[in-house]
Design a protein around this motif. Structure first.
Motif, mmCIF file in Angstrom:
data_model
loop_
_atom_site.group_PDB
_atom_site.id
_atom_site.type_symbol
_atom_site.label_atom_id
_atom_site.label_comp_id
_atom_site.label_asym_id
_atom_site.label_seq_id
_atom_site.Cartn_x
_atom_site.Cartn_y
_atom_site.Cartn_z
ATOM 1 N N ALA A 151 0.833 -1.198 0.000
ATOM 2 C CA ALA A 151 0.000 0.000 0.000
ATOM 3 C C ALA A 151 0.872 1.254 0.000
ATOM 4 N N GLN A 152 0.481 2.263 -0.774
ATOM 5 C CA GLN A 152 1.307 3.450 -0.946
ATOM 6 C C GLN A 152 0.733 4.725 -0.328
ATOM 7 N N SER A 153 -0.539 4.714 0.054
ATOM 8 C CA SER A 153 -1.159 5.923 0.592
ATOM 9 C C SER A 153 -0.482 6.326 1.897
ATOM 10 N N HIS A 154 -0.267 7.635 2.074
ATOM 11 C CA HIS A 154 0.514 8.074 3.229
ATOM 12 C C HIS A 154 0.230 9.527 3.591
ATOM 13 N N LEU A 155 0.586 9.873 4.836
ATOM 14 C CA LEU A 155 0.749 11.261 5.246
ATOM 15 C C LEU A 155 2.198 11.640 4.993
ATOM 16 N N ASN A 156 2.440 12.910 4.741
ATOM 17 C CA ASN A 156 3.823 13.369 4.663
ATOM 18 C C ASN A 156 4.000 14.591 5.567
ATOM 19 N N ARG A 157 5.114 14.619 6.278
ATOM 20 C CA ARG A 157 5.415 15.717 7.200
ATOM 21 C C ARG A 157 6.764 16.324 6.822
ATOM 22 N N LEU A 158 6.753 17.612 6.517
ATOM 23 C CA LEU A 158 7.962 18.319 6.139
ATOM 24 C C LEU A 158 8.180 19.480 7.103
#
Length: 234
Positions: free
Chosen positions: A122-129
């Motif tokens: 599975a590739q769906s994600h949150l991203n935090r920068l």
């Protein structure tokens, strides 16, 4: 669920399809209400989320938080509902490019097709920068069964939670310079973008143009976003 369906049914899908045909992207303003966006952003602290540093795969600097099989119910419902409405566009894109394959009407059946072909990641994600973090230009189109569109959501407020961090796309046509695009996303905005390519009508008919996306350097604060995919990776 009925509220979600009603919200999506009120959108002008012929216009959305026309913009996707023309640009390979479309922004749906404030499709996620502020409370929902903020609630999702807080899940960056959830212990069950699988965390990966962007540096580990040479994709920039920052943190990805994969849902895996633990995707929140509300997010899963949004993904399923958006897939149903994008299938007709995806089929039309394939037809334009002379690709015979068509997509099932329901996401669960397309994911089953993925799994049978060995695509189970599975590739769906949150991203935090955070400050000085960024996401390099990339695309996720590995595997035999790839859905030609994906979803991007901004879960932080530009100018308040962070400065910088613009969502950027590039489009490459054969024998031409790359065309840059900046999507001016705001808190709760949803963007539908081409996963890796889209049909472009040239003088001799349709051909495929290549697209990638990125997030520019965050100069202040912390930017949280989400990407939803309709296909799994090998």
């Amino acid at each position: 669920m009925n509220c979600l369906e009603n919200t999506l049914d009120r959108l002008n899908w012929p216009e959305i399809g026309a913009q996707l045909d023309a640009e390979g992207c479309v922004v749906l303003p404030r499709l996620f209400d502020i409370d929902m966006a903020r609630s999702l952003a807080r899940q960056i602290a959830a212990p069950e989320v699988h965390r990966v540093r962007l540096e580990a795969s040479d994709l920039g600097r920052g943190e990805l938080l994969y849902f895996g099989e633990a995707m929140p119910d509300g997010v899963a419902q949004w993904r399923n509902a958006l897939y149903r409405r994008l299938v007709a566009i995806a089929d039309r894109w394939n037809a334009s490019l002379g690709v015979e394959r068509r997509y099932p009407a329901e996401l669960v059946h397309f994911l089953s097709r993925n799994h049978k072909a060995g695509q189970r990641r599975a590739q769906s994600h949150l991203n935090r920068l955070g400050v000085e973090d960024h996401m390099s230009l990339h695309q996720r189109a590995d595997g035999e069964h790839v859905f030609p569109m994906q979803i991007v959501v901004l879960l932080s407020e530009p100018g308040v939670d962070f400065v910088g961090g613009e969502f950027v796309m590039t489009e490459q046509r054969p024998r031409m310079q790359s065309r840059p695009m900046v999507l001016p996303l705001k808190l709760g905005d949803v963007a539908v973008i081409a996963t890796a390519g889209r049909p472009f009508k040239g003088a001799k008919g349709y051909y495929r143009v290549n697209l990638k996306h990125a997030i520019s350097r965050v100069r202040e604060g912390e930017r949280v976003g989400m990407e939803l995919f309709f296909h799994d990776a090998p």
